[in-house]
Design a protein around this motif. Sequence first.
Motif, PDB file in Angstrom:
ATOM      1  N   TYR A 193       0.887  -1.613  -0.309  1.00 21.77           N
ATOM      2  CA  TYR A 193       0.072  -0.200   0.073  1.00 21.77           C
ATOM      3  C   TYR A 193       0.892   1.673   0.227  1.00 21.77           C
ATOM      4  CZ  TYR A 193      -3.219  -3.611   1.884  1.00 21.77           C
ATOM      5  OH  TYR A 193      -4.038  -4.719   1.969  1.00 21.77           O
ATOM      6  N   ILE A 194       1.253   2.079  -1.131  1.00 21.71           N
ATOM      7  CA  ILE A 194       2.120   3.131  -1.369  1.00 21.71           C
ATOM      8  C   ILE A 194       1.431   3.777  -0.359  1.00 21.71           C
ATOM      9  CG2 ILE A 194       3.331   4.305  -3.134  1.00 21.71           C
ATOM     10  CD1 ILE A 194       4.149   1.492  -2.986  1.00 21.71           C
ATOM     11  N   GLU A 195       0.315   4.104  -0.233  1.00 22.00           N
ATOM     12  CA  GLU A 195      -0.232   5.337   0.513  1.00 22.00           C
ATOM     13  C   GLU A 195       0.457   5.490   1.929  1.00 22.00           C
ATOM     14  OE1 GLU A 195      -2.026   2.949  -0.579  1.00 22.00           O
ATOM     15  OE2 GLU A 195      -3.579   3.201   0.506  1.00 22.00           O
ATOM     16  N   GLU A 196       0.158   3.944   2.560  1.00 22.83           N
ATOM     17  CA  GLU A 196       1.289   3.470   3.907  1.00 22.83           C
ATOM     18  C   GLU A 196       2.264   3.564   3.617  1.00 22.83           C
ATOM     19  OE1 GLU A 196      -0.783   0.180   5.607  1.00 22.83           O
ATOM     20  OE2 GLU A 196       1.304  -0.303   5.764  1.00 22.83           O
ATOM     21  N   VAL A 197       3.174   3.786   3.169  1.00 26.84           N
ATOM     22  CA  VAL A 197       4.505   4.522   2.855  1.00 26.84           C
ATOM     23  C   VAL A 197       4.426   5.447   2.952  1.00 26.84           C
ATOM     24  CG1 VAL A 197       6.767   3.827   2.102  1.00 26.84           C
ATOM     25  CG2 VAL A 197       5.292   1.962   1.942  1.00 26.84           C
ATOM     26  N   GLU A 198       3.925   6.626   2.417  1.00 28.05           N
ATOM     27  CA  GLU A 198       4.359   8.232   1.603  1.00 28.05           C
ATOM     28  C   GLU A 198       3.265   8.887   3.550  1.00 28.05           C
ATOM     29  OE1 GLU A 198       1.734   9.008  -1.807  1.00 28.05           O
ATOM     30  OE2 GLU A 198       2.504  11.236  -1.348  1.00 28.05           O
ATOM     31  N   LYS A 199       2.471   7.929   4.189  1.00 28.95           N
ATOM     32  CA  LYS A 199       2.591   8.905   5.426  1.00 28.95           C
ATOM     33  C   LYS A 199       2.988   8.613   6.386  1.00 28.95           C
ATOM     34  CE  LYS A 199      -1.938   8.153   8.478  1.00 28.95           C
ATOM     35  NZ  LYS A 199      -1.382   9.437   9.403  1.00 28.95           N
ATOM     36  N   LEU A 200       3.168   7.986   6.223  1.00 29.49           N
ATOM     37  CA  LEU A 200       4.497   6.961   7.405  1.00 29.49           C
ATOM     38  C   LEU A 200       5.801   7.282   7.507  1.00 29.49           C
ATOM     39  CD1 LEU A 200       2.222   3.582   8.242  1.00 29.49           C
ATOM     40  CD2 LEU A 200       2.039   5.635   9.276  1.00 29.49           C
ATOM     41  N   CYS A 201       6.279   7.095   6.342  1.00 24.52           N
ATOM     42  CA  CYS A 201       7.388   7.041   6.384  1.00 24.52           C
ATOM     43  C   CYS A 201       8.423   8.207   5.728  1.00 24.52           C
ATOM     44  CB  CYS A 201       8.168   5.725   5.315  1.00 24.52           C
ATOM     45  SG  CYS A 201       7.513   4.256   5.884  1.00 24.52           S
ATOM     46  N   GLY A 202       9.505   8.891   6.461  1.00 21.82           N
ATOM     47  CA  GLY A 202      10.494   9.804   6.125  1.00 21.82           C
ATOM     48  C   GLY A 202      11.243   9.405   4.928  1.00 21.82           C
ATOM     49  N   ARG A 203      11.862   8.642   4.794  1.00 24.05           N
ATOM     50  CA  ARG A 203      12.783   8.020   3.993  1.00 24.05           C
ATOM     51  C   ARG A 203      12.151   6.685   3.603  1.00 24.05           C
ATOM     52  NH1 ARG A 203      17.819   7.187   3.669  1.00 24.05           N
ATOM     53  NH2 ARG A 203      18.388   5.796   5.349  1.00 24.05           N
TER      54      ARG A 203
END
Lengths: 241, 254
Positions: A193-203
Amino acid sequence: MKALRIVDLKKSYDGKIAIDGIDFTIEKGEFFGFLGPNGAGKTSTINCITGIATHDSGTIEVFGVDVKKEYREARKLIGLAPQEFNIDFFAPVRKTLNYMGGYFGLRKKEREARVEQLLHLMELEEHADKQFRHLSGGLKRRVMIARSLVHDPEFLILDEPTAGVDVHLRHELWRYLEGLNSEGKTILLTSHYIEEVEKLCGRIAIINRGKIVAEGDKSEFVAEGKNLEERYLSITQGEGW
Amino acid sequence: MVNWVGLYTLIRREVERTVRVATQTLVTPWISALLYIFIFGSVVGRRIDTIAGATYIDFVLPGILMMNVITAAFTHSSSSLHFQRFVRHIEEVLVAPFSHVEMILGFVVGGVLRAVLVGGGVFVIALFFSAATVEHFLLFFFYTVSVAIVFALLGVLAGLWAQSFEQLSVMNTFVIMPFTFLGGVFYSIHMLPEKLQVIAYFNPFFYFIDGIRYSMIGIRESNATIGFIVIFAMMISLSIFVEYLFKKGWRLRG
């Protein structure tokens, strides 16, 4: 301080290369996204970090501790919630958490207190004495995360922790993971879920065919009017970083 | 430094696994032993003359006990490791701070404890047939535990080697059972034709059964020193080999 340092990591299975000399680092306290298509080498990398698999060559250090040479110390620093339910389906939830605490050397009182704390945190109290196989998909995911936290690790690895979870629970898990990260835990997250990574991750790092093909701050991926998903697709389809 | 709490937890989990399915792991072998003792020892035994000065029931009981110890130790460690590999919850152990030796000890001690529980139950059952005697307690303890260790180690090997439950049963059907039965559980090897007697001396199971028989009723058909050498040689070589496989991660760490 580096929470994870990987240098020239190589791993192959029966002659087939799974990881082809990758290098990357994660700073302490980072929420790091590790993306890639199926079979790209994400889980193989995670398995090498955690000790589920042995790497052929290269170095992996967790908070400066070599995962091969000082495996006991390294493993105490790592918590893993894997993609698959690698758990005793017939054991009740409380017992599974208790065993895991024991494996990491927690004594009875400390272990029992920690298990109750986690059951409360993950809202699993009413399911604590149920066998894992009798839980819903969402509850199973919560158990997997609770199990990874039993020994209060500094570095948390979550391999697709929200796969098959409904939207409400996914948001709940996001809030909980953000809370853990704000408390100082370093988190490596893989997700489709790319939006999950986009929401949570800094790098973020993207792995494809065993090689790191892109790595940088989230802002670098979402620049030029493109969102992360568009950049991810172009990178993994070979258009470059 | 040894992960004592972890090791204790591994062993506790193995014991709780045995107790969780007690009908299969304990009650079944006890019933099977009861039938063996009743049929071979009591019903058939009454019509058989003494063997080497012992009644038939006294003669076969040590073999029945050893057969159950062997099966319990082997089945426990092989099925536990294989099942954990099959459903992949062995990964819980792989990511924990355990050495290879601690992991092996968890499975082996689990197997030995189950073997002792099964063997103890068989002994108690035999008491009802007035057939349970122990002439040399230390030797009885030695044979029970050391043979259980050997077969728990063999079980770990089978649990690593087997790629399916069918393969797992192959070891039991084609190795453990025939060698046990041909090792003199129900007969004295002097009853065999002379050529077969020679072959019997090359069957390590014969020394296990003969050793425990001596510890229980004081009758021995083999050379005790050779028996000790066979047991220690198997224990040491299997320990080294299993430790090597764990260290290599063979069929354990991808």
